[in-house]
Structures are given as structure tokens and as C-alpha cells.
Design an enzyme around this catalytic site. Structure first.
Site, PDB file in Angstrom:
ATOM      1  N   GLU A   4      14.276  -6.436   6.369  1.00 43.39           N
ATOM      2  CA  GLU A   4      14.210  -7.587   5.372  1.00 43.39           C
ATOM      3  C   GLU A   4      15.231  -7.850   4.671  1.00 43.39           C
ATOM      4  O   GLU A   4      15.535  -9.112   4.242  1.00 43.39           O
ATOM      5  CB  GLU A   4      12.958  -7.082   4.648  1.00 43.39           C
ATOM      6  CG  GLU A   4      11.555  -7.044   5.425  1.00 43.39           C
ATOM      7  CD  GLU A   4      10.641  -6.682   4.430  1.00 43.39           C
ATOM      8  OE1 GLU A   4      10.209  -5.563   4.261  1.00 43.39           O
ATOM      9  OE2 GLU A   4       9.825  -7.494   3.992  1.00 43.39           O
ATOM     10  N   GLY A  70      -0.468  -1.782   4.805  1.00 43.96           N
ATOM     11  CA  GLY A  70      -1.629  -1.428   5.702  1.00 43.96           C
ATOM     12  C   GLY A  70      -2.907  -2.246   5.261  1.00 43.96           C
ATOM     13  O   GLY A  70      -3.226  -2.138   3.873  1.00 43.96           O
ATOM     14  N   MET A 184       3.110   1.435  -1.235  1.00 46.58           N
ATOM     15  CA  MET A 184       3.540   2.497  -1.867  1.00 46.58           C
ATOM     16  C   MET A 184       4.354   2.135  -3.009  1.00 46.58           C
ATOM     17  O   MET A 184       5.012   3.293  -3.523  1.00 46.58           O
ATOM     18  CB  MET A 184       4.468   3.498  -0.807  1.00 46.58           C
ATOM     19  CG  MET A 184       3.727   3.893   0.283  1.00 46.58           C
ATOM     20  SD  MET A 184       4.562   5.022   1.498  1.00 46.58           S
ATOM     21  CE  MET A 184       4.738   6.236   0.544  1.00 46.58           C
ATOM     22  N   GLU A 185       4.647   0.971  -3.395  1.00 50.12           N
ATOM     23  CA  GLU A 185       5.417   0.782  -4.600  1.00 50.12           C
ATOM     24  C   GLU A 185       5.038  -0.348  -5.543  1.00 50.12           C
ATOM     25  O   GLU A 185       5.215  -0.329  -6.840  1.00 50.12           O
ATOM     26  CB  GLU A 185       6.773  -0.032  -4.121  1.00 50.12           C
ATOM     27  CG  GLU A 185       7.553   0.945  -3.176  1.00 50.12           C
ATOM     28  CD  GLU A 185       7.202   0.959  -1.666  1.00 50.12           C
ATOM     29  OE1 GLU A 185       6.417   0.207  -1.195  1.00 50.12           O
ATOM     30  OE2 GLU A 185       7.539   1.935  -1.056  1.00 50.12           O
ATOM     31  N   ASP A 208       0.116  -2.861   9.566  1.00 54.82           N
ATOM     32  CA  ASP A 208      -0.831  -2.095  10.260  1.00 54.82           C
ATOM     33  C   ASP A 208      -2.250  -1.983   9.560  1.00 54.82           C
ATOM     34  O   ASP A 208      -2.462  -2.654   8.579  1.00 54.82           O
ATOM     35  CB  ASP A 208      -0.233  -0.701  10.446  1.00 54.82           C
ATOM     36  CG  ASP A 208      -0.036  -0.373   9.114  1.00 54.82           C
ATOM     37  OD1 ASP A 208      -1.061   0.488   8.209  1.00 54.82           O
ATOM     38  OD2 ASP A 208       1.057  -0.378   8.332  1.00 54.82           O
TER      39      ASP A 208
HETATM   40  N1  ADE Z   1       3.235   0.232   4.166  1.00 57.69           N
HETATM   41  C1  ADE Z   1       2.969  -0.465   5.504  1.00 57.69           C
HETATM   42  N2  ADE Z   1       1.845   0.303   5.982  1.00 57.69           N
HETATM   43  C2  ADE Z   1       1.386   1.339   4.998  1.00 57.69           C
HETATM   44  C3  ADE Z   1       0.370   2.243   5.246  1.00 57.69           C
HETATM   45  N3  ADE Z   1      -0.442   2.451   6.161  1.00 57.69           N
HETATM   46  N4  ADE Z   1       0.210   2.944   3.938  1.00 57.69           N
HETATM   47  C4  ADE Z   1       1.012   2.959   2.911  1.00 57.69           C
HETATM   48  N5  ADE Z   1       1.859   2.073   3.086  1.00 57.69           N
HETATM   49  C5  ADE Z   1       2.248   1.324   3.930  1.00 57.69           C
END
Ligand code: ADE
Length: 244
Positions: A4, A70, A184-185, A208
Site C-alpha cells: 500500500e 477482517g 490491529m492498529e 478476509d
Molecule cells: N487484518 C486483516 N485481517 C485481519 C484479521 N483477520 N485479524 C486482525 N487483523 C487483520
């Protein structure tokens, strides 16, 4: 993610690298607007450090986070975009001293994204997703099944875990029923921006469904889809800003 950032840097005519705290901050212009582009790194602490450097050393006027997430809510599919209205740390739990999810001593569990920037990001995302083939090419549309991608707005949750089992995503849905997606951020950067009184917004491409298949083809998805979304949205948003 690296891909990215690479896509953004390819469109910055004049970027200069400034290395601080082991991170490369790229200072220059995108769509004629002054920007600093940087990888947040992965996880809440790393992203909070990156955000703090952006604020303290570069004096940025706003932080816009782009990345992947996700999908959790039923209609949030691979290739959709989530623009956060609120962000929460799903792994914050100092109970019984403080309510679950509340950041101790702040009295806040949900950080609010800047409405004006988020509205503008959602508008450019709606526009871009109308023609997925133009955005990512027919090959990626077919490979990842991006036939009618959608923009969602709502709660984005963050924690120091890559969620990759159906059991874990089910537990998150049970605990936080309005969460659209997990990453996660974002909520960590939102907390830092809240402390500094600087506007924050986040947009995430769904890579996902945070289930047992969550790791499959992640790298290819980022390279072929998420990096193109990020560049298209950042460019379209910046192009709408008044000249500085
Ligand atoms: N970033 C992309 N997919 C994720 C997931 N399944 N869990 C945590 N961070 C993500």
C-alpha cells in the site's frame, strides 16, 4: 502494508525519507497536498509510536489510516471497504477496576473518528467501488470475487491478535455485536490522536472474514486489491482538499 505504501510513494513526485525510531517517514506531496506517508507497523504499540512521531516531529494536522481488516458483521465481505465511525480496543479489559473495553483513566471505550474526513472518505470510496474493474482490473475482480463491493460505516475494533479462527470471530461478534471489522492498529492511533486533539479517520479494505481461511492469499490480496483501493481513496480524497 508495504504494498500500500509503495503504491502511494509511486505517486509522490518529491518524497524525502526521514528515519526516526527505526521507521521511514516519507515527506512530500500527493495530489499537490503536503503529506507524510509511513508504515504504521503492526500492532497497537507500534502504531501508537508511529502516530506519536507523526504528531510530535512532523506536526501533522490529521492522520488518515488505510489498511486491511477482517470482516465480522454478516454483510461485510472480502473486497468491501469499512470507513470507521468509532474505534475500540477489543483486548482492553481492566475489569473489575474499570468497565470492560474502557481505557483506564480516560473513561472512553469508543473513540470517534473525525466526521468530515470520514464522510469524504466514504464518498470517494462509494464512487471508486462503483467500477471495481477500473479500480483493480478484471483479473483481480474474478480472482477475489469482487463483483459488487460495498462501503460500510460503523465500529472498527482493534487488538493485538490476527483473528484467524471462526471461534474467535464468533466470540468477538457475541461481545461486540455492532463491530463491522477487526484489525490491529486503528483504535490505538485513534487514542493517540484523541490525546493530541488531532482529527483521525480510518478506512480498511476487507481482506478476509477473520475465520479459519483468514491467512489464505493475504499477500496477493494486499498487492492486487488493497494497495489499489488505498491509493485511489487517498488520491481522490486529497484531490478534493483546498490547495494549501
Ligand atoms: N487484518 C486483516 N485481517 C485481519 C484479521 N483477520 N485479524 C486482525 N487483523 C487483520
Amino acid at each position: 502494508m508495504h504494498e500500500e505504501l509503495k503504491a502511494l510513494l509511486a505517486q509522490m513526485p518529491d518524497e524525502q525519507r526521514v528515519r526516526i525510531a527505526g521507521r521511514d517517514f516519507w515527506v512530500g506531496h500527493l495530489q499537490g497536498q503536503p503529506v507524510v506517508a509511513v508504515l504504521s507497523r503492526i500492532g497497537k504499540v507500534a502504531a501508537a509510536v508511529t502516530a506519536t512521531v507523526l504528531l510530535e516531529r512532523f506536526g501533522v494536522r490529521a492522520i488518515v489510516f488505510s489498511g486491511v481488516a477482517g470482516g465480522l458483521a454478516p454483510g461485510v465481505k472480502v473486497g468491501d471497504v469499512v470507513v470507521a465511525t468509532e474505534l475500540l480496543q477489543h483486548d482492553m479489559d481492566a475489569s473489575p477496576l474499570f468497565p470492560k473495553h474502557e481505557v483506564p483513566l480516560m473513561g472512553i471505550s469508543r473513540f470517534t473518528a473525525d466526521a468530515a474526513i470520514s464522510d469524504a472518505l466514504a464518498a470517494v470510496a462509494e464512487e471508486a467501488l462503483r467500477d471495481p474493474v477500473a479500480l483493480v482490473g478484471q483479473g483481480a475482480v474474478d480472482e477475489f470475487g469482487l463483483h459488487s463491493p460495498k462501503v460500510h460505516r460503523g465500529l472498527l475494533i482493534s487488538g493485538d491478535r490476527f483473528v484467524s479462527t471462526a471461534a474467535e470471530s464468533e466470540a468477538l461478534r457475541r461481545n461486540l455485536s455492532d463491530a463491522l471489522a477487526v484489525e490491529m492498529e486503528g483504535a490505538a492511533v485513534a487514542q493517540v490522536c484523541h490525546d493530541y486533539g488531532v482529527p483521525f479517520a480510518a478506512m480498511r479494505t476487507i481482506s478476509d472474514r477473520a475465520d479459519d481461511e483468514a491467512h489464505g492469499d493475504f499477500a496477493r490480496f494486499v498487492a492486487e486489491v488493497a494497495s489499489r483501493y488505498s491509493l485511489a481513496l487517498a488520491s481522490a480524497w486529497l484531490a478534493r482538499q483546498p490547495a494549501t
